[in-house]
Design a protein around this motif. Structure first.
Motif, PDB file in Angstrom:
ATOM      1  N   PRO A  13       0.836  -1.213   0.000  1.00  0.00           N
ATOM      2  CA  PRO A  13       0.000   0.000   0.000  1.00  0.00           C
ATOM      3  C   PRO A  13       0.868   1.260   0.000  1.00  0.00           C
ATOM      4  O   PRO A  13       1.973   1.272   0.551  1.00  0.00           O
ATOM      5  N   LYS A  14       0.361   2.324  -0.607  1.00  0.00           N
ATOM      6  CA  LYS A  14       1.101   3.583  -0.743  1.00  0.00           C
ATOM      7  C   LYS A  14       1.466   4.212   0.602  1.00  0.00           C
ATOM      8  O   LYS A  14       2.426   4.960   0.702  1.00  0.00           O
ATOM      9  N   ASN A  15       0.691   3.895   1.666  1.00  0.00           N
ATOM     10  CA  ASN A  15       0.998   4.478   2.973  1.00  0.00           C
ATOM     11  C   ASN A  15       1.966   3.618   3.788  1.00  0.00           C
ATOM     12  O   ASN A  15       2.216   3.906   4.958  1.00  0.00           O
ATOM     13  N   SER A  16       2.541   2.591   3.166  1.00  0.00           N
ATOM     14  CA  SER A  16       3.524   1.758   3.861  1.00  0.00           C
ATOM     15  C   SER A  16       4.706   2.605   4.292  1.00  0.00           C
ATOM     16  O   SER A  16       5.140   3.514   3.590  1.00  0.00           O
ATOM     17  N   LYS A  17       5.236   2.293   5.448  1.00  0.00           N
ATOM     18  CA  LYS A  17       6.389   2.997   6.012  1.00  0.00           C
ATOM     19  C   LYS A  17       7.648   2.509   5.302  1.00  0.00           C
ATOM     20  O   LYS A  17       7.803   1.314   5.058  1.00  0.00           O
ATOM     21  N   VAL A  18       8.532   3.419   4.932  1.00  0.00           N
ATOM     22  CA  VAL A  18       9.797   3.039   4.302  1.00  0.00           C
ATOM     23  C   VAL A  18      10.988   3.715   4.971  1.00  0.00           C
ATOM     24  O   VAL A  18      10.869   4.799   5.545  1.00  0.00           O
ATOM     25  N   TRP A  19      12.111   3.039   4.878  1.00  0.00           N
ATOM     26  CA  TRP A  19      13.399   3.573   5.320  1.00  0.00           C
ATOM     27  C   TRP A  19      14.372   3.362   4.174  1.00  0.00           C
ATOM     28  O   TRP A  19      14.417   2.292   3.567  1.00  0.00           O
ATOM     29  N   VAL A  20      15.145   4.391   3.862  1.00  0.00           N
ATOM     30  CA  VAL A  20      16.116   4.319   2.770  1.00  0.00           C
ATOM     31  C   VAL A  20      17.513   4.433   3.358  1.00  0.00           C
ATOM     32  O   VAL A  20      17.817   5.381   4.090  1.00  0.00           O
ATOM     33  N   TYR A  21      18.337   3.450   3.025  1.00  0.00           N
ATOM     34  CA  TYR A  21      19.741   3.452   3.447  1.00  0.00           C
ATOM     35  C   TYR A  21      20.587   3.544   2.185  1.00  0.00           C
ATOM     36  O   TYR A  21      20.490   2.714   1.290  1.00  0.00           O
ATOM     37  N   ILE A  67      13.752  -0.519   2.834  1.00  0.00           N
ATOM     38  CA  ILE A  67      12.971  -1.468   3.633  1.00  0.00           C
ATOM     39  C   ILE A  67      11.583  -0.868   3.806  1.00  0.00           C
ATOM     40  O   ILE A  67      11.452   0.324   4.087  1.00  0.00           O
ATOM     41  N   ALA A  68      10.564  -1.700   3.633  1.00  0.00           N
ATOM     42  CA  ALA A  68       9.179  -1.234   3.761  1.00  0.00           C
ATOM     43  C   ALA A  68       8.407  -2.154   4.695  1.00  0.00           C
ATOM     44  O   ALA A  68       8.689  -3.351   4.777  1.00  0.00           O
ATOM     45  N   VAL A  69       7.429  -1.567   5.381  1.00  0.00           N
ATOM     46  CA  VAL A  69       6.520  -2.347   6.213  1.00  0.00           C
ATOM     47  C   VAL A  69       5.102  -1.823   5.995  1.00  0.00           C
ATOM     48  O   VAL A  69       4.880  -0.616   5.968  1.00  0.00           O
ATOM     49  N   ASP A  70       4.187  -2.753   5.795  1.00  0.00           N
ATOM     50  CA  ASP A  70       2.774  -2.419   5.640  1.00  0.00           C
ATOM     51  C   ASP A  70       2.181  -2.312   7.034  1.00  0.00           C
ATOM     52  O   ASP A  70       1.874  -3.313   7.664  1.00  0.00           O
ATOM     53  N   GLU A  71       2.039  -1.086   7.518  1.00  0.00           N
ATOM     54  CA  GLU A  71       1.562  -0.884   8.886  1.00  0.00           C
ATOM     55  C   GLU A  71       0.060  -1.087   9.031  1.00  0.00           C
ATOM     56  O   GLU A  71      -0.456  -1.049  10.139  1.00  0.00           O
ATOM     57  N   SER A  72      -0.656  -1.366   7.945  1.00  0.00           N
ATOM     58  CA  SER A  72      -2.065  -1.719   8.082  1.00  0.00           C
ATOM     59  C   SER A  72      -2.194  -3.135   8.651  1.00  0.00           C
ATOM     60  O   SER A  72      -3.229  -3.495   9.193  1.00  0.00           O
ATOM     61  N   VAL A  73      -1.129  -3.929   8.534  1.00  0.00           N
ATOM     62  CA  VAL A  73      -1.102  -5.274   9.110  1.00  0.00           C
ATOM     63  C   VAL A  73      -0.701  -5.191  10.574  1.00  0.00           C
ATOM     64  O   VAL A  73      -1.360  -5.727  11.449  1.00  0.00           O
ATOM     65  N   SER A  74       0.395  -4.489  10.846  1.00  0.00           N
ATOM     66  CA  SER A  74       0.882  -4.287  12.211  1.00  0.00           C
ATOM     67  C   SER A  74       1.899  -3.156  12.185  1.00  0.00           C
ATOM     68  O   SER A  74       2.713  -3.071  11.260  1.00  0.00           O
ATOM     69  N   ASP A  75       1.839  -2.288  13.188  1.00  0.00           N
ATOM     70  CA  ASP A  75       2.758  -1.155  13.258  1.00  0.00           C
ATOM     71  C   ASP A  75       4.153  -1.596  13.674  1.00  0.00           C
ATOM     72  O   ASP A  75       4.302  -2.461  14.541  1.00  0.00           O
ATOM     73  N   ALA A  76       5.147  -0.962  13.083  1.00  0.00           N
ATOM     74  CA  ALA A  76       6.528  -1.174  13.500  1.00  0.00           C
ATOM     75  C   ALA A  76       6.762  -0.360  14.765  1.00  0.00           C
ATOM     76  O   ALA A  76       6.427   0.818  14.818  1.00  0.00           O
ATOM     77  N   SER A  77       7.301  -0.996  15.781  1.00  0.00           N
ATOM     78  CA  SER A  77       7.593  -0.311  17.038  1.00  0.00           C
ATOM     79  C   SER A  77       9.044   0.152  17.047  1.00  0.00           C
ATOM     80  O   SER A  77       9.823  -0.202  16.164  1.00  0.00           O
TER      81      SER A  77
END
Length: 167
Positions: A13-21, A67-77
């Motif tokens: 999903p477009k609102n997925s959280k991403v981190w760029v290294y 790295i991406a995480v779909d936070e609609s499934v579960s939030d990254a802590s």
């Protein structure tokens, strides 16, 4: 145990959280294999407070780990994010690449490969014509997949670098 290949970032999903290294240099094919194996294993078991995270990753331009995480499934802590940084540190140690230095700016001109300019040398690079208004600047501060698609590769004239064109 066989780790399945992860879904493509574009399928998230477009609102997925991403981190760029960003690496200070391109990864070799061997290093990309190592990184993919390491991150495949990591995201397959990535959890936040006992809940499985829907995560994935991508290597772009042989230089950026996303790295991406779909936070609609579960939030990254905070703890789960810290674990991802530990993996990035391990990758950096194994490859010898600098992945955590935010003072390095990745740029690309029309037909040139991506190269790195130190933050404190950007003004001089503009004056020397190394960075023009059309030079692409990689905005690694983005936080969502939507921003990755629309605000990651931006012309210098539309970025924070624009302030150096008026001087």
């Amino acid at each position: 145990m066989i780790i399945p290949e992860q879904p493509k970032i574009a399928s998230f999903p477009k609102n997925s959280k991403v981190w760029v290294y960003q690496s200070d240099r391109e990864f070799s094919l061997e290093e990309q294999g190592y990184i993919s194996e390491k991150l495949n294993t990591f995201v397959s078991g990535w959890e936040s407070h006992g809940r499985k995270l829907a995560g994935t990753f991508e290597i772009r331009f042989n230089r950026f780990i996303i790295i991406a995480v779909d936070e609609s499934v579960s939030d990254a802590s905070g703890c789960s994010i810290d674990k991802s940084v530990v993996i990035i540190r391990e990758i950096a140690a194994h490859t010898g690449a600098n992945l955590l230095d935010r003072s390095l700016v990745a740029i690309r001109n029309a037909s040139s490969p991506i190269h790195i300019v130190k933050f404190n040398e950007v003004s001089a690079a503009v004056k020397q014509g190394i960075i023009t208004q059309e030079t692409l600047i990689y905005n690694n501060t983005i936080t969502s997949l939507q921003e990755l698609e629309t605000n990651w590769e931006i012309p210098a004239k539309s970025s924070w670098v624009s302030r150096f064109f008026n001087n």
